[in-house]
Scaffold this active site. Structure first.
Site, short mmCIF file in Angstrom:
data_model
loop_
_atom_site.label_atom_id
_atom_site.label_comp_id
_atom_site.label_asym_id
_atom_site.label_seq_id
_atom_site.Cartn_x
_atom_site.Cartn_y
_atom_site.Cartn_z
N GLU A 34 -44.93 -6.75 -25.67
CA GLU A 34 -46.29 -6.37 -26.08
C GLU A 34 -46.63 -7.14 -27.34
O GLU A 34 -45.74 -7.68 -28.01
CB GLU A 34 -46.35 -4.87 -26.36
CG GLU A 34 -46.12 -4.03 -25.12
CD GLU A 34 -46.26 -2.54 -25.38
OE1 GLU A 34 -46.65 -2.16 -26.50
OE2 GLU A 34 -45.97 -1.78 -24.45
N GLU A 46 -36.39 -14.70 -23.53
CA GLU A 46 -35.19 -13.96 -23.10
C GLU A 46 -34.24 -13.72 -24.28
O GLU A 46 -33.03 -13.89 -24.18
CB GLU A 46 -34.48 -14.71 -21.96
CG GLU A 46 -35.43 -14.92 -20.79
CD GLU A 46 -34.84 -14.60 -19.44
OE1 GLU A 46 -33.77 -13.96 -19.36
OE2 GLU A 46 -35.47 -14.97 -18.44
N GLY A 47 -34.81 -13.30 -25.40
CA GLY A 47 -34.01 -13.00 -26.60
C GLY A 47 -33.96 -14.23 -27.48
O GLY A 47 -33.32 -15.22 -27.14
N PHE A 99 -42.03 -9.18 -14.84
CA PHE A 99 -41.28 -8.27 -15.72
C PHE A 99 -42.12 -8.05 -16.96
O PHE A 99 -42.31 -8.99 -17.75
CB PHE A 99 -39.95 -8.95 -16.04
CG PHE A 99 -39.00 -8.22 -16.94
CD1 PHE A 99 -38.11 -7.27 -16.43
CD2 PHE A 99 -38.93 -8.51 -18.30
CE1 PHE A 99 -37.18 -6.65 -17.25
CE2 PHE A 99 -38.00 -7.88 -19.13
CZ PHE A 99 -37.13 -6.95 -18.60
N GLN A 121 -24.83 -49.84 -32.32
CA GLN A 121 -24.00 -48.66 -32.59
C GLN A 121 -24.84 -47.41 -32.89
O GLN A 121 -24.46 -46.30 -32.51
CB GLN A 121 -23.06 -48.95 -33.76
CG GLN A 121 -21.92 -47.96 -33.82
CD GLN A 121 -21.03 -48.19 -35.04
OE1 GLN A 121 -21.50 -48.15 -36.17
NE2 GLN A 121 -19.77 -48.44 -34.79
N ALA A 176 -44.53 -5.77 -29.92
CA ALA A 176 -43.15 -5.41 -29.53
C ALA A 176 -42.54 -6.57 -28.77
O ALA A 176 -42.70 -6.70 -27.57
CB ALA A 176 -43.15 -4.15 -28.67
N GLY A 200 -38.10 -44.14 -28.30
CA GLY A 200 -39.09 -44.66 -29.23
C GLY A 200 -40.49 -44.21 -28.84
O GLY A 200 -40.68 -43.10 -28.34
N SER A 252 -33.11 -16.84 -30.60
CA SER A 252 -31.82 -17.19 -31.19
C SER A 252 -31.41 -16.16 -32.24
O SER A 252 -30.23 -15.82 -32.37
CB SER A 252 -31.90 -18.56 -31.85
OG SER A 252 -31.90 -19.57 -30.87
#
Lengths: 262, 381
Positions: free
Chosen positions: B128, B365-366, B124, B280, B131, B341, B368
């Site tokens: 560019e 794919e776009g 696909f 914890q 772009a 770690g 965020s």
């Protein structure tokens, strides 16, 4: 060709733990799976169908309603249809009762050429149901089939697994064959198969459908009672002899003499 | 058990999980990381299971499954191997999507069916150098010349380009830069004038080469135009819309894998006289991770369910799922490395790969920020 595959839904014993106090299986939260040898049985049937696409593969299973999911899994692998024997009257069946119920269903289904079953189920490990079904239907059976060599017009040539080799047998159809894992590698389901499997109608039969009285089914018709099941205590690690055959023989003789066994 | 799923979706999960765990054990994944090549036998087996044509109707040779099945496939493959998931989702969205959306029956027979069967690969080519998030700024041109178009330009960061048989190339069919007239073409990569750059050296997602595509006076017959002239941008955006959910699903799969690795390691690793999960500080990190994985999953399944139900609001929810899942997975893989770690920084441990593979998810794919644009426009309208 018409093929029947006997399949069972079993707990995935690789995930079963043993209750250390009671010594019984902890089945809670354990996923149910298609019995592994039965997957080999189904694969054998599907291979025949691949070669002769007009072959019809029917699954026959006995179990609670949730076994329907397992039949759908078989359909998603490529089986054509399925029958589930599900009835409270069938509960608690030993191999004698199970085989009479399954044989009853197969008789009701009508003509067939080959019945495939797994060698044994991983929950009971009896390896009895397949041959018992054949006996009840009055057809020949070959157990431990590791290879199907040839399908002739009226017979099948198979290899029967032995401990240290195999037998080549030709058996008349209709017949029953039980599969071992060496027979093949079961295929994956396909996504489109899954979609079709959930649109398929799966037949459910109870004792009335089989024309059997409740007292001739399930626990009531089971002469075998399990008194106790247990896991044997693991044996200690053995001692491995090494070196040349002569050295190993000497080590063995020395050890046996030490223990006053010879 | 999930509110938006039916038994058939769980069966798809069972299939894909079994497939991924059987076909993509550690040795295979390590070999992919070393050789940068994806094994062709696994690719062929994915095709045979139907992973490449999930949502395509059966009449066109597809699997006839729904969006929920599709996102579950992506989730379960990514849980084991992100790159396997890229190989599986590309035919479904970036390669197959534009053809399914606007292709003629002939184009579908020629390109879509073989893509689903794993016989050909299509990439696909939208992005560019100048772009990216703003595809309307593209400078690649397609000028009509009799029955052909002449294509010129450079595409970059094109996943699978060096391995593809065809590319779906988006190009301007009106030279006026103010006109957003962009058209889509199926371009045979063997045509004279088509070349690809050297494969990029990527941080993660190793095993699916990415490179430039250079188009130098490439003559393409008009029968390879997808849809009408000028419909390309709409087609590209519709394709990316579908890709968003698969990308969110990929993030869920990676987050799940990171959580599983962290749980396993924290039970094995002992410090201060007990397994670190008994401290914890570590236990609460795991509680946070597990909670976030479930919230990601619910957002994803809801968006996919809305799409299956034909909801009009789905674009907003798909963007929300992509934005939230791809951002949140960063936190989860980060914590998984932290729990490991120093070992987590070493390539011997799976979390090192998960950390690298996850990073691109807020970008491709776009980004965020593009998702935030879509979401804010929908909320503020």
């Amino acid at each position: 060709m018409k093929i029947i595959v006997c399949a069972k839904q079993v707990p995935d014993t690789t995930e079963v733990r043993i209750d250390p106090v009671k010594g019984t299986l902890i089945r809670d939260g354990v996923p149910s799976i298609l019995n592994p040898d039965d997957a080999n049985a189904l694969e054998a049937a599907l291979c025949i169908k691949d070669a002769a696409p007009d072959t019809k593969v029917t699954i026959v299973s006995m179990g609670p309603p949730q076994a329907m999911e397992m039949i759908r899994e078989c359909l998603a692998m490529g089986a054509d249809d399925g029958v589930l024997l599900s009835d409270r009257a069938f509960g608690g069946a030993d191999t004698i009762a199970t085989s009479s119920q399954i044989a009853g269903a197969i008789r009701k289904l009508g003509e067939y050429d080959i019945i495939f079953a797994g060698r044994q189920a991983i929950d009971g490990d009896t390896a009895q149901v397949g041959p018992q079904i054949a006996r009840r239907l009055g057809i020949p059976s070959v157990t431990y089939v590791q290879k199907i060599r040839e399908i002739k017009e009226k017979s099948v040539v198979v290899e029967r697994q032995m401990e240290d080799g195999y037998e080549v047998l030709e058996v008349q159809m209709p017949c029953l064959l039980t599969a071992v894992k060496e027979l093949n590698t079961p295929r994956y389901m396909t996504v489109s198969g899954i979609m079709d499997a959930y649109n398929a109608q799966i037949t459910v039969w109870n004792h009335n459908d089989l024309g059997m009285a409740p007292e001739n089914c399930g626990l009531a018709a089971s002469p075998t009672q399990v008194l106790r099941s247990f896991t044997p205590a693991p044996k200690g690690k053995g001692e491995m002899a090494s070196g040349s055959v002569k050295d190993m023989a000497k080590t063995l003789v020395d050890r046996l003499s030490e223990k006053h066994l010879i | 058990m999930y509110a938006f799923l039916e038994p058939k979706h769980e069966m798809v999960r069972k299939l894909v999980r079994q497939f991924a765990e059987t076909e993509l054990p550690k040795e295979v994944i390590d070999r992919i990381e070393e050789t940068h090549e994806f094994p062709t036998d696994v690719f062929d087996k994915m095709a045979a299971c139907g992973f490449f044509g999930m949502r395509v109707p059966k009449a066109l040779g597809g699997q006839g499954a729904d969006y929920r099945s599709y996102v579950i496939m992506a989730e379960e493959l990514a849980r084991v191997s992100v790159v396997a998931n890229i190989w599986a989702t590309t035919p479904n969205s970036l390669a197959g999507g534009p053809i399914l959306n606007e292709g003629t029956d002939e184009q579908k027979a020629k390109y879509l069916k073989p893509v689903m069967d794993g016989k050909i690969k299509i990439c696909f080519a939208l992005t560019e150098p100048e772009a990216g998030s703003d595809p309307s700024a593209m400078t690649t041109t397609a000028v009509k010349d009799g029955d052909d178009y002449i294509l010129n330009g450079r595409k970059c960061f094109i996943t699978m380009a060096p391995l593809a048989d065809y590319a779906i190339v988006f190009a301007r069919t009106n030279p006026d830069p103010r006109a957003r007239e962009i058209s889509a073409f199926v371009v045979d990569m063997k045509l004279p004038g088509v070349s690809t750059g050297a494969p990029e050296k990527k941080m993660g997602c190793i095993g699916c080469a990415t490179s430039d595509i250079v188009l130098n006076n490439v003559r393409v017959h008009k029968s390879n135009l997808l849809g009408a002239e000028g419909s390309g941008l709409k087609n590209a955006l519709a394709t990316l819309d579908v890709g968003r959910m698969a990308c969110a699903a990929q993030a869920v799969g990676v987050a799940q894998a990171a959580l599983e690795e962290a749980v396993k390691y924290s039970k094995e690793r002992r410090q201060f006289g007990k397994p670190i999960c008994k401290h914890q500080a570590i236990a609460f990190m795991i509680a946070d991770m597990a909670t976030k994985v479930e919230s990601m999953r619910m957002m994803l399944y809801q968006a996919a369910w809305m799409k299956d139900m034909g909801s009009k609001d789905v674009a907003k929810y798909a963007s929300m799922a992509k934005y939230y899942c791809c951002e949140t997975v960063q936190d989860i893989v980060g914590k998984a490395v932290q729990i490991h770690g120093g070992y987590g920084y070493m390539k011997d441990y799976k979390v090192e790969r998960l950390y690298r593979d996850a990073r691109v998810m807020t970008i491709y794919e776009g980004t965020s920020q593009v998702q935030q644009m879509v979401i804010s426009r929908a909320v503020l309208k």
